[in-house]
Design an enzyme around this catalytic site. Structure first.
Site, PDB file in Angstrom:
ATOM      1  N   TYR A  29       0.863  -1.186   0.000  1.00 35.01           N
ATOM      2  CA  TYR A  29       0.000   0.000   0.000  1.00 35.01           C
ATOM      3  C   TYR A  29       0.899   1.235   0.000  1.00 35.01           C
ATOM      4  O   TYR A  29       0.860   2.084   0.892  1.00 35.01           O
ATOM      5  CB  TYR A  29      -0.988   0.005   1.177  1.00 35.01           C
ATOM      6  CG  TYR A  29      -2.252   0.740   0.808  1.00 35.01           C
ATOM      7  CD1 TYR A  29      -3.163   0.152  -0.058  1.00 35.01           C
ATOM      8  CD2 TYR A  29      -2.499   2.019   1.254  1.00 35.01           C
ATOM      9  CE1 TYR A  29      -4.299   0.828  -0.454  1.00 35.01           C
ATOM     10  CE2 TYR A  29      -3.633   2.715   0.861  1.00 35.01           C
ATOM     11  CZ  TYR A  29      -4.526   2.106   0.001  1.00 35.01           C
ATOM     12  OH  TYR A  29      -5.646   2.784  -0.409  1.00 35.01           O
ATOM     13  N   GLU A  32       4.459   7.925  -1.051  1.00 34.03           N
ATOM     14  CA  GLU A  32       5.713   8.629  -1.364  1.00 34.03           C
ATOM     15  C   GLU A  32       6.845   8.294  -0.382  1.00 34.03           C
ATOM     16  O   GLU A  32       8.011   8.359  -0.744  1.00 34.03           O
ATOM     17  CB  GLU A  32       5.490  10.140  -1.391  1.00 34.03           C
ATOM     18  CG  GLU A  32       5.099  10.690  -2.747  1.00 34.03           C
ATOM     19  CD  GLU A  32       6.095  10.352  -3.864  1.00 34.03           C
ATOM     20  OE1 GLU A  32       7.314  10.513  -3.666  1.00 34.03           O
ATOM     21  OE2 GLU A  32       5.657   9.909  -4.934  1.00 34.03           O
ATOM     22  N   GLY A  33       6.495   7.989   0.882  1.00 27.56           N
ATOM     23  CA  GLY A  33       7.525   7.608   1.859  1.00 27.56           C
ATOM     24  C   GLY A  33       8.269   6.364   1.388  1.00 27.56           C
ATOM     25  O   GLY A  33       9.504   6.339   1.324  1.00 27.56           O
ATOM     26  N   HIS A  34       7.509   5.311   1.023  1.00 31.92           N
ATOM     27  CA  HIS A  34       8.128   4.085   0.506  1.00 31.92           C
ATOM     28  C   HIS A  34       8.912   4.380  -0.775  1.00 31.92           C
ATOM     29  O   HIS A  34      10.027   3.891  -0.961  1.00 31.92           O
ATOM     30  CB  HIS A  34       7.063   3.044   0.146  1.00 31.92           C
ATOM     31  CG  HIS A  34       6.192   2.599   1.272  1.00 31.92           C
ATOM     32  ND1 HIS A  34       4.858   2.933   1.347  1.00 31.92           N
ATOM     33  CD2 HIS A  34       6.443   1.835   2.352  1.00 31.92           C
ATOM     34  CE1 HIS A  34       4.321   2.370   2.426  1.00 31.92           C
ATOM     35  NE2 HIS A  34       5.260   1.713   3.062  1.00 31.92           N
ATOM     36  N   ASP A 147       9.775   5.076  11.259  1.00 33.48           N
ATOM     37  CA  ASP A 147       9.732   4.047  12.303  1.00 33.48           C
ATOM     38  C   ASP A 147      11.094   4.042  12.988  1.00 33.48           C
ATOM     39  O   ASP A 147      11.915   3.142  12.778  1.00 33.48           O
ATOM     40  CB  ASP A 147       9.393   2.694  11.674  1.00 33.48           C
ATOM     41  CG  ASP A 147       8.025   2.720  11.018  1.00 33.48           C
ATOM     42  OD1 ASP A 147       7.029   2.583  11.730  1.00 33.48           O
ATOM     43  OD2 ASP A 147       7.954   2.930   9.791  1.00 33.48           O
TER      44      ASP A 147
HETATM   45  P1  AMP Z   1       5.754  -0.210   6.084  1.00 35.97           P
HETATM   46  O1  AMP Z   1       5.197  -0.590   4.762  1.00 35.97           O
HETATM   47  O2  AMP Z   1       4.870   0.663   6.896  1.00 35.97           O
HETATM   48  O3  AMP Z   1       6.305  -1.394   6.853  1.00 35.97           O
HETATM   49  O4  AMP Z   1       7.012   0.688   5.755  1.00 35.97           O
HETATM   50  C1  AMP Z   1       8.079   0.215   4.965  1.00 35.97           C
HETATM   51  C2  AMP Z   1       9.252   1.146   5.114  1.00 35.97           C
HETATM   52  O5  AMP Z   1       8.884   2.448   4.680  1.00 35.97           O
HETATM   53  C3  AMP Z   1       9.724   1.276   6.579  1.00 35.97           C
HETATM   54  O6  AMP Z   1      11.142   1.282   6.619  1.00 35.97           O
HETATM   55  C4  AMP Z   1       9.143   2.597   6.987  1.00 35.97           C
HETATM   56  O7  AMP Z   1       9.876   3.246   8.009  1.00 35.97           O
HETATM   57  C5  AMP Z   1       9.224   3.395   5.681  1.00 35.97           C
HETATM   58  N1  AMP Z   1       8.295   4.518   5.707  1.00 35.97           N
HETATM   59  C6  AMP Z   1       6.973   4.479   6.011  1.00 35.97           C
HETATM   60  N2  AMP Z   1       6.445   5.717   5.985  1.00 35.97           N
HETATM   61  C7  AMP Z   1       7.450   6.569   5.669  1.00 35.97           C
HETATM   62  C8  AMP Z   1       7.551   7.982   5.498  1.00 35.97           C
HETATM   63  N3  AMP Z   1       6.499   8.775   5.658  1.00 35.97           N
HETATM   64  N4  AMP Z   1       8.749   8.502   5.174  1.00 35.97           N
HETATM   65  C9  AMP Z   1       9.828   7.698   5.018  1.00 35.97           C
HETATM   66  N5  AMP Z   1       9.814   6.359   5.159  1.00 35.97           N
HETATM   67  C10 AMP Z   1       8.642   5.793   5.489  1.00 35.97           C
END
Ligand code: AMP
Length: 277
Positions: A29, A32-34, A147
């Site tokens: 899902y 932009e962060g990912h 995180d």
């Molecule tokens: P997740 O899918 O939530 O497990 O996140 C996967 C990776 O993306 C993890 O290393 C998170 O820390 C990183 N991530 C999630 N949200 C952000 C964000 N807003 N900015 C930067 N990295 C992010």
């Protein structure tokens, strides 16, 4: 772009890649962060592998595993133009076949903050990341500062278990109004979306005080609390002003410091943080 599901499929595809591999672990899902992590991996590594796996072992039975948002087709469309070589999208049965009973645990670091609120969470995270490292064998792995404790725990695990992987931590990507991007922001509707800005406001208040010369960590924690308590839709779980690496609560701020918090907005649990250098 190769899309692999099974472990054999992944290993075969991995052998064909240039061995300078950057891995970006995600639960899908994508936002932009990912994508910022994937772009950085692309800029720094000859091959890029993205894993998409909603890891059941990092969710407590009371948490949102079943309703966690998923949309593989959309994710693949977002990843493709970046030039990712390989996407691994295993099933829970592939990662945790029947009879599974081996776990990786980091000790003191996982007892604080998120670990205090979610006691089984990091055991699931470190186990799945160790399995991803073994399967993909990356040279570098990319994690988000969003995180912050997860990044600290993974750094510790990588050092302690001698994984030959460089851990790269990337800055938090935010919405224009300051809300940290998160797949869980999808749950925020109506007034809750606006109330969610309280995390950014609280962190900004503490940072402003720090920049004005305040070094008493308790004063910084109090500033964050006051802002959160003034928002009727918000329920504070914790605020912290801690050492960046050990995550131990500070009395006074001197070295690299993590301001962090978890706040419930309605039923949605949000986390955010700032780093004071
Ligand atoms: P997740 O899918 O939530 O497990 O996140 C996967 C990776 O993306 C993890 O290393 C998170 O820390 C990183 N991530 C999630 N949200 C952000 C964000 N807003 N900015 C930067 N990295 C992010």
């Amino acid at each position: 772009m190769i899309i692999a599901t099974g472990l054999d499929e992944l290993r075969t595809a991995r052998l064909l890649l240039d061995p300078e591999v950057g891995l970006v672990p995600t639960m899908g899902y994508l936002h932009e962060g990912h994508l910022s992590l994937i772009r950085k991996a692309k800029a720094e590594c000859r091959s890029v592998v993205v894993s998409i796996f909603v890891n059941p072992t990092q969710f407590a039975p009371t948490e949102d595993l079943a309703k966690y948002p998923r949309d593989l087709e959309r994710d693949l469309k977002l990843i493709e133009p970046i030039g990712v070589d390989l996407v691994w999208n295993p099933t829970p049965e592939i990662m945790y076949p029947s009879g599974y009973q081996t776990w990786v645990e980091v000790d003191a670091l996982t007892k604080r903050l998120e670990g205090a609120m979610r006691p089984t969470h990091f055991k699931g995270v470190t186990t799945v990341v160790a399995k991803l490292f073994n399967a993909v064998q990356p040279q570098r792995a990319y994690f988000g500062q969003k995180d912050a404790q997860q990044a600290a725990v993974i750094r510790r695990m990588t050092r302690d278990l001698d994984f030959p992987v460089e851990i790269v931590v990337c800055p938090i990507v935010r919405e224009p109004d300051g809300l940290a991007m998160s797949s869980r922001n999808k749950y925020l509707e109506g007034d809750d979306r606006k109330a969610a800005l309280v995390l950014f406001r609280a962190l900004s208040a503490a940072k402003d005080a720090y920049q004005a010369g305040e070094r008493d960590a308790e004063v910084l924690r109090r500033k964050m609390k006051e802002v959160i308590q003034a928002e009727p839709r918000a329920q504070m779980q914790y605020v912290s002003c801690a050492d960046y690496d050990s995550l131990e609560e500070l009395e006074s701020v001197s070295g690299k410091t993590l301001l962090s918090m978890a706040v419930l907005i309605g039923k949605t649990r949000l986390i955010d943080n700032f780093v004071l250098e």
